[in-house]
Enzyme design. Structure first.
Site, mmCIF file in Angstrom:
data_model
loop_
_atom_site.group_PDB
_atom_site.id
_atom_site.type_symbol
_atom_site.label_atom_id
_atom_site.label_comp_id
_atom_site.label_asym_id
_atom_site.label_seq_id
_atom_site.Cartn_x
_atom_site.Cartn_y
_atom_site.Cartn_z
ATOM 1 N N CYS A 2 50.582 43.912 40.104
ATOM 2 C CA CYS A 2 49.192 44.100 40.740
ATOM 3 C C CYS A 2 49.178 45.667 40.175
ATOM 4 O O CYS A 2 49.620 46.598 40.665
ATOM 5 C CB CYS A 2 49.304 44.065 42.116
ATOM 6 S SG CYS A 2 47.488 44.506 42.736
ATOM 7 N N GLU A 118 43.310 40.811 37.180
ATOM 8 C CA GLU A 118 44.518 40.226 36.038
ATOM 9 C C GLU A 118 43.875 40.091 35.022
ATOM 10 O O GLU A 118 42.429 39.697 34.807
ATOM 11 C CB GLU A 118 45.138 39.130 36.848
ATOM 12 C CG GLU A 118 46.428 39.086 36.115
ATOM 13 C CD GLU A 118 47.459 40.000 35.997
ATOM 14 O OE1 GLU A 118 47.395 40.686 34.951
ATOM 15 O OE2 GLU A 118 48.035 40.331 37.128
#
Length: 254
Positions: A2, A118
């Protein structure tokens, strides 16, 4: 992993959502659609409150929304710059890594997010995607934190920093990346935040499949690639292969 997420709710809304008190004072960051490492972020913690003498009340706990800096700086670090390399902690090794093993036992938090980004390689370029809850509720990313004092400025207030725990991707997310933030369902919040519980091993595995399968995954503009870009347009769905110009993005939103 992340490495970028969105956090746009004010501390009052987060306090209500997480059944907490707003303890951010004047330090609350504004809406940020492109949260990057070393920025100040919201966190949720649960601690024993202290009285005027500084003594803890061990009979009760208090859940609060606070502000931390993303990128954990261990208390033994000589410089805070190490935090830029400590934005994530693997759930598989967090209990053994020297930088994290103390925090996972004593200093756990939730890091609220509208969603996270992402990237997936599509043809010759990387396409960003945004993972979010369809109903607009915050995602609770498992986090750990630490307090650090600058050895060259001992009178300065402590710097409180945090890391996002990551785990193996499951379900629909495996098509994007092999890692994902460790998301915690509401039913796990109390256990994760319990300051008197040193062992949370049973919460360190991948999140419930239904939590992940319920996420919305949308392609978004490559404008998010630059941390200078910000604004609500970063969250808008785009057609794959058709990238709009970054018109209307606000580089001054923090």
């Amino acid at each position: 992993m992340c490495g970028r997420y969105a956090s746009t709710k004010d501390p009052g809304k987060l306090a209500a959502e997480f059944a907490a008190l707003d303890a951010t004072g004047g330090a609350a960051p504004g809406a940020d659609f492109n949260v990057a490492p070393t920025k100040n972020v919201f966190s949720v913690v649960q601690r024993h409150p202290r009285d005027d003498a500084g003594d803890r009340d061990l009979e009760r706990t208090e859940r609060t929304v606070r502000v931390m800096r993303w990128g954990l700086v261990p208390m033994w670090a000589k410089e805070k710059s190490i935090g830029s390399r400590m934005i994530n902690a693997k759930s598989e090794t967090v209990t053994t890594k020297p930088a994290f093993r103390s925090s996972i036992k004593r200093y756990r938090c939730l890091l609220p997010a509208d969603g996270w980004y992402e990237w997936k390689r599509e043809g010759g370029r990387k396409q960003p995607f945004f993972m979010t809850s369809p109903d607009g509720s915050s995602l609770a990313m498992a986090g750990i934190y630490a307090s650090w004092r600058d050895p060259q400025a001992e009178d300065a207030p402590p710097l409180v920093t945090c890391s996002v725990l990551t785990t193996s991707a499951i379900g629909q997310l495996t098509d994007l990346h092999d890692r994902m933030p460790l998301l915690l369902p509401v039913t796990a919040w109390e256990q994760w935040l319990d300051p008197d519980l040193p062992d949370v091993t049973d919460l360190l595995g991948p999140p419930p499949r239904e939590l992940v399968d319920g996420l919305e995954i949308r392609p978004v503009s490559t404008a998010v690639n630059s941390v200078r870009n910000n604004g609500a347009k970063l969250l808008e769905r785009v057609s794959l292969g058709e990238q709009p110009q970054a018109v209307g993005l606000d580089p001054d939103v923090k």
